[in-house]
Design a protein around this motif. Structure first.
Motif, short mmCIF file in Angstrom:
data_model
loop_
_atom_site.label_atom_id
_atom_site.label_comp_id
_atom_site.label_asym_id
_atom_site.label_seq_id
_atom_site.Cartn_x
_atom_site.Cartn_y
_atom_site.Cartn_z
N MET A 42 0.82 -1.19 0.00
CA MET A 42 0.00 0.00 0.00
C MET A 42 0.86 1.25 0.00
O MET A 42 0.33 2.34 0.02
CB MET A 42 -0.93 0.01 1.21
N ASN A 43 2.15 1.09 -0.04
CA ASN A 43 3.04 2.25 -0.05
C ASN A 43 2.94 3.04 -1.34
O ASN A 43 3.38 4.18 -1.40
CB ASN A 43 4.49 1.82 0.19
N ASP A 44 2.39 2.44 -2.41
CA ASP A 44 2.32 3.14 -3.68
C ASP A 44 1.06 4.00 -3.81
O ASP A 44 0.85 4.64 -4.84
CB ASP A 44 2.41 2.15 -4.84
N ILE A 45 0.23 4.07 -2.78
CA ILE A 45 -0.96 4.93 -2.81
C ILE A 45 -0.50 6.36 -2.61
O ILE A 45 0.21 6.68 -1.67
CB ILE A 45 -1.97 4.52 -1.72
N GLN A 46 -0.93 7.22 -3.52
CA GLN A 46 -0.54 8.63 -3.49
C GLN A 46 -1.68 9.48 -2.93
O GLN A 46 -2.81 9.41 -3.42
CB GLN A 46 -0.19 9.11 -4.90
N TYR A 47 -1.37 10.24 -1.91
CA TYR A 47 -2.35 11.14 -1.29
C TYR A 47 -2.12 12.55 -1.82
O TYR A 47 -0.99 12.91 -2.11
CB TYR A 47 -2.23 11.10 0.24
N GLN A 87 -11.43 15.16 -0.59
CA GLN A 87 -10.06 14.67 -0.68
C GLN A 87 -9.64 14.18 0.70
O GLN A 87 -9.92 14.84 1.71
CB GLN A 87 -9.10 15.77 -1.13
N LEU A 88 -9.01 13.02 0.72
CA LEU A 88 -8.40 12.48 1.93
C LEU A 88 -6.91 12.73 1.78
O LEU A 88 -6.28 12.22 0.86
CB LEU A 88 -8.69 10.98 2.06
N THR A 89 -6.35 13.57 2.66
CA THR A 89 -4.98 14.04 2.48
C THR A 89 -3.91 13.14 3.09
O THR A 89 -2.73 13.34 2.82
CB THR A 89 -4.82 15.46 3.05
N GLU A 90 -4.30 12.16 3.91
CA GLU A 90 -3.32 11.26 4.51
C GLU A 90 -3.96 9.90 4.78
O GLU A 90 -5.19 9.78 4.81
CB GLU A 90 -2.72 11.85 5.78
N PRO A 91 -3.15 8.87 4.98
CA PRO A 91 -3.70 7.52 5.17
C PRO A 91 -4.59 7.41 6.41
O PRO A 91 -4.40 8.14 7.39
CB PRO A 91 -2.44 6.65 5.36
N PRO A 92 -5.55 6.48 6.37
CA PRO A 92 -6.38 6.22 7.55
C PRO A 92 -5.53 5.73 8.72
O PRO A 92 -4.48 5.10 8.53
CB PRO A 92 -7.33 5.11 7.10
N LEU A 93 -6.01 5.99 9.93
CA LEU A 93 -5.35 5.49 11.13
C LEU A 93 -5.58 3.99 11.27
O LEU A 93 -4.71 3.26 11.72
CB LEU A 93 -5.88 6.22 12.36
N LYS A 94 -6.78 3.54 10.88
CA LYS A 94 -7.10 2.11 10.82
C LYS A 94 -8.37 1.93 10.00
O LYS A 94 -9.13 2.88 9.79
CB LYS A 94 -7.26 1.51 12.21
N VAL A 95 -8.57 0.71 9.54
CA VAL A 95 -9.75 0.35 8.76
C VAL A 95 -10.43 -0.82 9.48
O VAL A 95 -9.78 -1.81 9.79
CB VAL A 95 -9.38 -0.03 7.31
N VAL A 107 -7.21 1.18 -0.05
CA VAL A 107 -7.06 1.34 1.40
C VAL A 107 -8.04 0.47 2.18
O VAL A 107 -7.91 0.31 3.39
CB VAL A 107 -7.21 2.81 1.86
N ILE A 108 -9.02 -0.11 1.48
CA ILE A 108 -10.03 -0.93 2.16
C ILE A 108 -9.46 -2.32 2.43
O ILE A 108 -9.72 -3.28 1.72
CB ILE A 108 -11.34 -1.00 1.35
#
Length: 138
Positions: free
Chosen positions: A1-6, A20-28, A109-110
């Motif tokens: 998941m490191n290739d996901i661009q925010y 727009q989601l500007t940064e990765p989720p804390l948890k899913v 991210v899901i």
């Protein structure tokens, strides 16, 4: 998941609400409670816990609230045109939003880091090995 661009872009079904989601989720989290089954019309609902400041929304949302089993308020923000839920929130925790990540354009991210309310899980659904589970809320 490191290739996901925010930032990641998201929208409701009709496009009236964009964000727009500007940064990765804390948890899913995958929630199997009966209320989430009703919400998703499926076996569970997916929620991405994000910092409130990391979500930039365009469009006017409508809001609805219910009292959760925990005693907390579970608020919902949704599109007034198509009804698509964008996020949930607890007014007592203004720093976090529970984003409905299926509204994202890039849904990689899901990947649930845990499953909650498995006491109400549909019998036919098998939780993948190695993913933490909680009988009720974590």
């Amino acid at each position: 998941m490191n290739d996901i661009q925010y930032p990641l872009k998201g929208a409701c079904q009709c496009g009236s609400i964009t964000y727009q989601l500007t940064e990765p989720p804390l948890k899913v989290i995958a929630c199997h409670c009966r209320q989430c089954q009703k919400l998703s019309t499926s076996a569970f609902s997916i929620t991405a816990l994000v910092k409130t400041e990391s979500l930039v929304i365009e469009g006017e949302l409508k809001f609805w609230e219910r009292l959760a089993d925990s005693g907390n308020v579970n608020g919902a923000a949704f599109c007034p045109n198509c009804g698509n839920r964008i996020y949930h929130f607890n007014p007592a925790d203004p720093d976090h939003i529970k984003l409905k990540p299926s509204t994202l354009e890039d849904t990689r991210v899901i990947q649930p880091s845990s499953h909650v309310w498995v006491v109400e899980k549909q019998d036919w659904f098998e939780i993948p090995d190695g993913v933490p589970t909680h009988q009720r809320q974590s």
